[in-house]
Design a protein around this motif. Structure first.
Motif, PDB file in Angstrom:
ATOM      1  N   PRO A  18     -39.151  25.462 -32.086  1.00  0.00           N
ATOM      2  CA  PRO A  18     -38.316  26.538 -31.637  1.00  0.00           C
ATOM      3  C   PRO A  18     -37.529  26.102 -30.495  1.00  0.00           C
ATOM      4  N   TYR A  19     -36.417  26.530 -30.322  1.00  0.00           N
ATOM      5  CA  TYR A  19     -35.174  25.797 -29.310  1.00  0.00           C
ATOM      6  C   TYR A  19     -35.743  26.103 -27.926  1.00  0.00           C
ATOM      7  N   GLY A  20     -36.591  27.321 -27.601  1.00  0.00           N
ATOM      8  CA  GLY A  20     -37.117  27.653 -26.287  1.00  0.00           C
ATOM      9  C   GLY A  20     -38.030  26.705 -25.795  1.00  0.00           C
ATOM     10  N   HIS A  21     -38.656  25.966 -26.703  1.00  0.00           N
ATOM     11  CA  HIS A  21     -39.813  25.230 -26.305  1.00  0.00           C
ATOM     12  C   HIS A  21     -39.361  23.651 -26.040  1.00  0.00           C
ATOM     13  N   SER A  22     -38.028  23.452 -26.366  1.00  0.00           N
ATOM     14  CA  SER A  22     -37.395  22.185 -26.140  1.00  0.00           C
ATOM     15  C   SER A  22     -37.833  21.598 -24.827  1.00  0.00           C
ATOM     16  N   TYR A  23     -38.158  20.149 -24.741  1.00  0.00           N
ATOM     17  CA  TYR A  23     -38.488  19.594 -23.908  1.00  0.00           C
ATOM     18  C   TYR A  23     -37.285  19.619 -22.583  1.00  0.00           C
ATOM     19  N   GLN A  24     -35.974  19.301 -23.218  1.00  0.00           N
ATOM     20  CA  GLN A  24     -34.767  19.684 -22.076  1.00  0.00           C
ATOM     21  C   GLN A  24     -33.544  19.733 -23.146  1.00  0.00           C
ATOM     22  N   PHE A  25     -32.711  19.835 -22.484  1.00  0.00           N
ATOM     23  CA  PHE A  25     -31.368  20.465 -23.071  1.00  0.00           C
ATOM     24  C   PHE A  25     -30.202  19.317 -22.739  1.00  0.00           C
ATOM     25  N   ALA A  26     -29.814  18.797 -23.724  1.00  0.00           N
ATOM     26  CA  ALA A  26     -28.679  17.697 -23.536  1.00  0.00           C
ATOM     27  C   ALA A  26     -27.325  18.464 -23.814  1.00  0.00           C
ATOM     28  N   VAL A  27     -26.850  18.700 -22.673  1.00  0.00           N
ATOM     29  CA  VAL A  27     -25.333  19.527 -22.475  1.00  0.00           C
ATOM     30  C   VAL A  27     -24.386  18.480 -22.724  1.00  0.00           C
ATOM     31  N   TYR A  28     -23.513  18.822 -23.670  1.00  0.00           N
ATOM     32  CA  TYR A  28     -22.277  18.021 -24.146  1.00  0.00           C
ATOM     33  C   TYR A  28     -21.026  18.665 -24.047  1.00  0.00           C
ATOM     34  N   GLU A  29     -20.027  17.928 -23.598  1.00  0.00           N
ATOM     35  CA  GLU A  29     -18.589  18.964 -23.562  1.00  0.00           C
ATOM     36  C   GLU A  29     -18.067  17.979 -24.680  1.00  0.00           C
ATOM     37  N   ARG A  30     -16.909  18.790 -25.251  1.00  0.00           N
ATOM     38  CA  ARG A  30     -16.148  18.403 -26.154  1.00  0.00           C
ATOM     39  C   ARG A  30     -14.713  18.364 -25.585  1.00  0.00           C
ATOM     40  N   LYS A  53     -38.302  35.405 -21.994  1.00  0.00           N
ATOM     41  CA  LYS A  53     -37.964  33.795 -22.364  1.00  0.00           C
ATOM     42  C   LYS A  53     -36.471  33.817 -22.406  1.00  0.00           C
ATOM     43  N   GLY A  54     -36.073  34.541 -23.458  1.00  0.00           N
ATOM     44  CA  GLY A  54     -34.589  34.600 -23.871  1.00  0.00           C
ATOM     45  C   GLY A  54     -33.328  34.653 -22.730  1.00  0.00           C
ATOM     46  N   ARG A  55     -33.878  35.770 -21.754  1.00  0.00           N
ATOM     47  CA  ARG A  55     -33.187  35.961 -20.767  1.00  0.00           C
ATOM     48  C   ARG A  55     -33.056  34.818 -19.960  1.00  0.00           C
ATOM     49  N   LEU A  56     -34.038  34.250 -19.491  1.00  0.00           N
ATOM     50  CA  LEU A  56     -34.294  33.189 -18.820  1.00  0.00           C
ATOM     51  C   LEU A  56     -33.532  31.779 -19.205  1.00  0.00           C
ATOM     52  N   LEU A  57     -33.699  31.713 -20.498  1.00  0.00           N
ATOM     53  CA  LEU A  57     -32.936  30.402 -21.109  1.00  0.00           C
ATOM     54  C   LEU A  57     -31.404  30.870 -21.366  1.00  0.00           C
ATOM     55  N   ALA A  58     -30.882  32.301 -21.227  1.00  0.00           N
ATOM     56  CA  ALA A  58     -29.705  32.491 -21.087  1.00  0.00           C
ATOM     57  C   ALA A  58     -28.830  32.204 -19.862  1.00  0.00           C
ATOM     58  N   GLU A  59     -29.618  32.366 -18.896  1.00  0.00           N
ATOM     59  CA  GLU A  59     -29.296  32.116 -17.472  1.00  0.00           C
ATOM     60  C   GLU A  59     -29.157  30.600 -17.173  1.00  0.00           C
ATOM     61  N   LEU A  60     -30.226  29.873 -17.669  1.00  0.00           N
ATOM     62  CA  LEU A  60     -30.075  28.415 -17.601  1.00  0.00           C
ATOM     63  C   LEU A  60     -29.045  27.748 -18.325  1.00  0.00           C
ATOM     64  N   LEU A  61     -28.644  28.246 -19.477  1.00  0.00           N
ATOM     65  CA  LEU A  61     -27.708  27.689 -20.323  1.00  0.00           C
ATOM     66  C   LEU A  61     -26.387  28.536 -20.342  1.00  0.00           C
ATOM     67  N   ALA A  62     -26.196  29.221 -19.313  1.00  0.00           N
ATOM     68  CA  ALA A  62     -25.048  30.293 -19.084  1.00  0.00           C
ATOM     69  C   ALA A  62     -23.458  29.480 -19.212  1.00  0.00           C
ATOM     70  N   ASP A  63     -23.626  28.202 -18.860  1.00  0.00           N
ATOM     71  CA  ASP A  63     -22.130  27.477 -19.126  1.00  0.00           C
ATOM     72  C   ASP A  63     -21.960  26.860 -20.306  1.00  0.00           C
ATOM     73  N   CYS A  64     -22.890  27.099 -21.231  1.00  0.00           N
ATOM     74  CA  CYS A  64     -23.020  26.610 -22.516  1.00  0.00           C
ATOM     75  C   CYS A  64     -22.359  27.626 -23.610  1.00  0.00           C
ATOM     76  N   ASP A  65     -21.450  27.172 -24.336  1.00  0.00           N
ATOM     77  CA  ASP A  65     -20.786  28.061 -25.612  1.00  0.00           C
ATOM     78  C   ASP A  65     -21.481  28.080 -26.734  1.00  0.00           C
ATOM     79  N   LEU A  66     -22.500  27.085 -27.130  1.00  0.00           N
ATOM     80  CA  LEU A  66     -23.249  27.076 -28.307  1.00  0.00           C
ATOM     81  C   LEU A  66     -24.563  26.443 -28.203  1.00  0.00           C
ATOM     82  N   TRP A  67     -25.528  27.026 -28.610  1.00  0.00           N
ATOM     83  CA  TRP A  67     -26.883  26.562 -28.613  1.00  0.00           C
ATOM     84  C   TRP A  67     -27.047  25.868 -30.055  1.00  0.00           C
ATOM     85  N   VAL A  68     -27.559  24.636 -30.013  1.00  0.00           N
ATOM     86  CA  VAL A  68     -27.687  23.785 -31.057  1.00  0.00           C
ATOM     87  C   VAL A  68     -29.325  23.402 -31.189  1.00  0.00           C
ATOM     88  N   GLY A  69     -29.963  23.693 -32.294  1.00  0.00           N
ATOM     89  CA  GLY A  69     -31.368  23.277 -32.450  1.00  0.00           C
ATOM     90  C   GLY A  69     -31.861  23.421 -33.930  1.00  0.00           C
TER      91      GLY A  69
END
Length: 124
Positions: A18-30, A53-69
């Motif tokens: 599950p995405y929310g259990h990922s160790y870290q998030f690699a943030v890429y820009e296109r 948890k979903g709300r917390l992840l949304a805050e953590l990744l608010a600058d990302c347009d797409l979550w990939v997992g």
């Protein structure tokens, strides 16, 4: 356009669960020259179960347009998997569900393959 890829300790390997259990998030820009790694963002919520948890992840990744997992949500929560929505509207995260701007890729995919799929998704 930014994407957050759920990865293991080795940022070249997708987190297989599950995405929310990922160790870290690699943030890429296109950009015009393809994908560029901006940062590796630690996931302080990886061990959290429920509790918004979903709300917390949304805050953590608010600058990302797409979550990939590999997987979004847990199959046993409601008998199905979350993350099969294909629109780009933001979702209310109060219920702990992932946003609708997610892309599930096959387990065993590499980060490069995941980014190629993200590029296709964003172009379409």
């Amino acid at each position: 356009m930014r994407v957050a890829v759920g990865v293991k300790r080795d940022p070249k390997l997708l987190y297989p669960g599950p995405y929310g259990h990922s160790y870290q998030f690699a943030v890429y820009e296109r950009g015009p020259n393809g994908w560029r790694l901006l940062e590796l963002r630690d996931n302080p919520y990886k061990a959290l179960e429920g509790g918004g948890k979903g709300r917390l992840l949304a805050e953590l990744l608010a600058d990302c347009d797409l979550w990939v997992g590999v997987q979004f949500g847990h199959a046993d929560e409601d008998g199905g998997h979350h993350g099969h929505h294909h629109n780009h509207h933001h979702h209310d995260h109060e219920h702990g569900t992932p946003p609708e701007h997610v892309l599930a890729v096959p387990k065993g995919s590499g980060v490069e393959e995941a980014l190629a799929r993200a590029a296709e998704r964003l172009a379409g």
